[in-house]
Design a protein around this motif. Structure first.
Motif, PDB file in Angstrom:
ATOM      1  N   LYS A   1       0.837  -1.187   0.000  1.00  0.00           N
ATOM      2  CA  LYS A   1       0.000   0.000   0.000  1.00  0.00           C
ATOM      3  C   LYS A   1       0.881   1.250   0.000  1.00  0.00           C
ATOM      4  O   LYS A   1       1.881   1.309   0.703  1.00  0.00           O
ATOM      5  N   SER A   2       0.498   2.225  -0.797  1.00  0.00           N
ATOM      6  CA  SER A   2       1.218   3.496  -0.846  1.00  0.00           C
ATOM      7  C   SER A   2       0.859   4.321   0.381  1.00  0.00           C
ATOM      8  O   SER A   2      -0.308   4.427   0.753  1.00  0.00           O
ATOM      9  N   ASP A   3       1.891   4.886   1.016  1.00  0.00           N
ATOM     10  CA  ASP A   3       1.636   5.732   2.165  1.00  0.00           C
ATOM     11  C   ASP A   3       2.645   6.875   2.218  1.00  0.00           C
ATOM     12  O   ASP A   3       3.623   6.881   1.485  1.00  0.00           O
ATOM     13  N   VAL A   4       2.370   7.830   3.069  1.00  0.00           N
ATOM     14  CA  VAL A   4       3.245   8.982   3.238  1.00  0.00           C
ATOM     15  C   VAL A   4       3.812   8.933   4.647  1.00  0.00           C
ATOM     16  O   VAL A   4       3.070   8.854   5.625  1.00  0.00           O
ATOM     17  N   ALA A   5       5.144   8.974   4.750  1.00  0.00           N
ATOM     18  CA  ALA A   5       5.811   8.970   6.048  1.00  0.00           C
ATOM     19  C   ALA A   5       6.339  10.376   6.325  1.00  0.00           C
ATOM     20  O   ALA A   5       6.803  11.073   5.422  1.00  0.00           O
ATOM     21  N   VAL A   6       6.260  10.768   7.573  1.00  0.00           N
ATOM     22  CA  VAL A   6       6.757  12.072   8.000  1.00  0.00           C
ATOM     23  C   VAL A   6       7.951  11.844   8.915  1.00  0.00           C
ATOM     24  O   VAL A   6       7.863  11.098   9.885  1.00  0.00           O
ATOM     25  N   ASP A   7       9.085  12.485   8.595  1.00  0.00           N
ATOM     26  CA  ASP A   7      10.274  12.313   9.442  1.00  0.00           C
ATOM     27  C   ASP A   7      10.256  13.297  10.612  1.00  0.00           C
ATOM     28  O   ASP A   7       9.268  14.004  10.830  1.00  0.00           O
ATOM     29  N   ASP A   8      11.344  13.328  11.372  1.00  0.00           N
ATOM     30  CA  ASP A   8      11.413  14.132  12.601  1.00  0.00           C
ATOM     31  C   ASP A   8      11.255  15.624  12.371  1.00  0.00           C
ATOM     32  O   ASP A   8      10.753  16.339  13.238  1.00  0.00           O
ATOM     33  N   ILE A   9      11.685  16.120  11.213  1.00  0.00           N
ATOM     34  CA  ILE A   9      11.606  17.562  10.961  1.00  0.00           C
ATOM     35  C   ILE A   9      10.429  17.955  10.080  1.00  0.00           C
ATOM     36  O   ILE A   9      10.323  19.082   9.642  1.00  0.00           O
ATOM     37  N   GLY A  10       9.524  17.010   9.807  1.00  0.00           N
ATOM     38  CA  GLY A  10       8.293  17.332   9.099  1.00  0.00           C
ATOM     39  C   GLY A  10       8.304  17.132   7.603  1.00  0.00           C
ATOM     40  O   GLY A  10       7.354  17.520   6.924  1.00  0.00           O
ATOM     41  N   ASN A  11       9.358  16.522   7.054  1.00  0.00           N
ATOM     42  CA  ASN A  11       9.392  16.255   5.621  1.00  0.00           C
ATOM     43  C   ASN A  11       8.491  15.068   5.300  1.00  0.00           C
ATOM     44  O   ASN A  11       8.488  14.064   5.995  1.00  0.00           O
ATOM     45  N   HIS A  12       7.739  15.180   4.210  1.00  0.00           N
ATOM     46  CA  HIS A  12       6.848  14.107   3.775  1.00  0.00           C
ATOM     47  C   HIS A  12       7.547  13.307   2.683  1.00  0.00           C
ATOM     48  O   HIS A  12       8.105  13.873   1.747  1.00  0.00           O
ATOM     49  N   LYS A  13       7.472  11.982   2.797  1.00  0.00           N
ATOM     50  CA  LYS A  13       8.115  11.122   1.812  1.00  0.00           C
ATOM     51  C   LYS A  13       7.181   9.962   1.470  1.00  0.00           C
ATOM     52  O   LYS A  13       6.640   9.314   2.365  1.00  0.00           O
ATOM     53  N   ASN A  14       6.967   9.744   0.169  1.00  0.00           N
ATOM     54  CA  ASN A  14       6.129   8.633  -0.271  1.00  0.00           C
ATOM     55  C   ASN A  14       6.877   7.323  -0.113  1.00  0.00           C
ATOM     56  O   ASN A  14       8.074   7.253  -0.364  1.00  0.00           O
ATOM     57  N   GLY A  15       6.148   6.282   0.253  1.00  0.00           N
ATOM     58  CA  GLY A  15       6.764   4.970   0.407  1.00  0.00           C
ATOM     59  C   GLY A  15       5.727   3.874   0.269  1.00  0.00           C
ATOM     60  O   GLY A  15       4.550   4.126   0.011  1.00  0.00           O
ATOM     61  N   TRP A  16       6.171   2.649   0.405  1.00  0.00           N
ATOM     62  CA  TRP A  16       5.303   1.478   0.288  1.00  0.00           C
ATOM     63  C   TRP A  16       5.435   0.634   1.546  1.00  0.00           C
ATOM     64  O   TRP A  16       6.533   0.401   2.033  1.00  0.00           O
ATOM     65  N   THR A  17       4.290   0.168   2.062  1.00  0.00           N
ATOM     66  CA  THR A  17       4.290  -0.738   3.200  1.00  0.00           C
ATOM     67  C   THR A  17       3.536  -2.009   2.812  1.00  0.00           C
ATOM     68  O   THR A  17       2.601  -1.972   2.004  1.00  0.00           O
ATOM     69  N   ASP A  18       3.943  -3.130   3.398  1.00  0.00           N
ATOM     70  CA  ASP A  18       3.270  -4.398   3.131  1.00  0.00           C
ATOM     71  C   ASP A  18       1.854  -4.339   3.699  1.00  0.00           C
ATOM     72  O   ASP A  18       1.639  -3.939   4.842  1.00  0.00           O
ATOM     73  N   TYR A  19       0.878  -4.754   2.886  1.00  0.00           N
ATOM     74  CA  TYR A  19      -0.520  -4.678   3.271  1.00  0.00           C
ATOM     75  C   TYR A  19      -1.112  -6.062   3.496  1.00  0.00           C
ATOM     76  O   TYR A  19      -1.713  -6.327   4.524  1.00  0.00           O
ATOM     77  N   TYR A  20      -0.931  -6.963   2.515  1.00  0.00           N
ATOM     78  CA  TYR A  20      -1.588  -8.269   2.590  1.00  0.00           C
ATOM     79  C   TYR A  20      -0.808  -9.270   1.750  1.00  0.00           C
ATOM     80  O   TYR A  20      -0.434  -8.980   0.618  1.00  0.00           O
ATOM     81  N   SER A  21      -0.570 -10.435   2.307  1.00  0.00           N
ATOM     82  CA  SER A  21       0.132 -11.502   1.600  1.00  0.00           C
ATOM     83  C   SER A  21      -0.803 -12.695   1.455  1.00  0.00           C
ATOM     84  O   SER A  21      -1.518 -13.043   2.407  1.00  0.00           O
ATOM     85  N   CYS A  22      -0.806 -13.301   0.272  1.00  0.00           N
ATOM     86  CA  CYS A  22      -1.681 -14.454   0.040  1.00  0.00           C
ATOM     87  C   CYS A  22      -1.129 -15.297  -1.100  1.00  0.00           C
ATOM     88  O   CYS A  22      -0.159 -14.935  -1.748  1.00  0.00           O
ATOM     89  N   HIS A  23      -1.767 -16.425  -1.318  1.00  0.00           N
ATOM     90  CA  HIS A  23      -1.405 -17.293  -2.430  1.00  0.00           C
ATOM     91  C   HIS A  23      -2.292 -16.968  -3.623  1.00  0.00           C
ATOM     92  O   HIS A  23      -3.455 -16.583  -3.455  1.00  0.00           O
ATOM     93  N   ALA A  24      -1.740 -17.123  -4.821  1.00  0.00           N
ATOM     94  CA  ALA A  24      -2.463 -16.738  -6.032  1.00  0.00           C
ATOM     95  C   ALA A  24      -2.166 -17.702  -7.172  1.00  0.00           C
ATOM     96  O   ALA A  24      -1.201 -18.455  -7.132  1.00  0.00           O
ATOM     97  N   THR A  25      -3.011 -17.620  -8.173  1.00  0.00           N
ATOM     98  CA  THR A  25      -2.792 -18.299  -9.446  1.00  0.00           C
ATOM     99  C   THR A  25      -2.301 -17.254 -10.431  1.00  0.00           C
ATOM    100  O   THR A  25      -2.873 -16.168 -10.520  1.00  0.00           O
TER     101      THR A  25
END
Length: 110
Positions: free
Chosen positions: A14-38
């Motif tokens: 999932k795409s998310d925005v992280a904020v560091d200690d001084i208030g800078n916004h940075k786009n990143g990706w976090t794991d949301y859901y893992s499953c088996h697929a075809t």
């Protein structure tokens, strides 16, 4: 849907925005859901665009229906399969029978 066909493990991020200690916004990706697929056939391939060779492979993943998988949308999520990243192009709810979902994806250009 046969369970034995779900033979590969994928991760939705999932795409998310992280904020560091001084208030800078940075786009990143976090794991949301893992499953088996075809995995359904890879199509497309290398294309020459403006003198560059670009890999535009398309692939489809079919997963069992669950609430977390049903909440995934096209804009804020991507799929990790093996070591490759795929953007979700479209989601097919398979006639809304709540049995499975099909995610059509395109390889991320890096």
């Amino acid at each position: 849907m046969e369970i034995s066909l779900l033979n590969v493990k994928i991760m939705f991020q999932k795409s998310d925005v992280a904020v560091d200690d001084i208030g800078n916004h940075k786009n990143g990706w976090t794991d949301y859901y893992s499953c088996h697929a075809t995995v359904n056939g890879e199509k497309g391939g290398d294309k020459d665009i403006a003198g560059l060779t670009v890999d535009d492979s398309e692939i489809a993943f079919t997963v069992r229906y669950c609430k977390k998988a049903a909440a995934i949308d096209v804009t804020g999520f991507r799929v990790v399969f093996g070591s490759e990243l795929y953007n979700i192009v479209s989601i097919d709810h398979m006639n809304y029978k709540k049995k499975c979902l099909k995610f059509r994806c395109r390889k991320v250009r890096r």
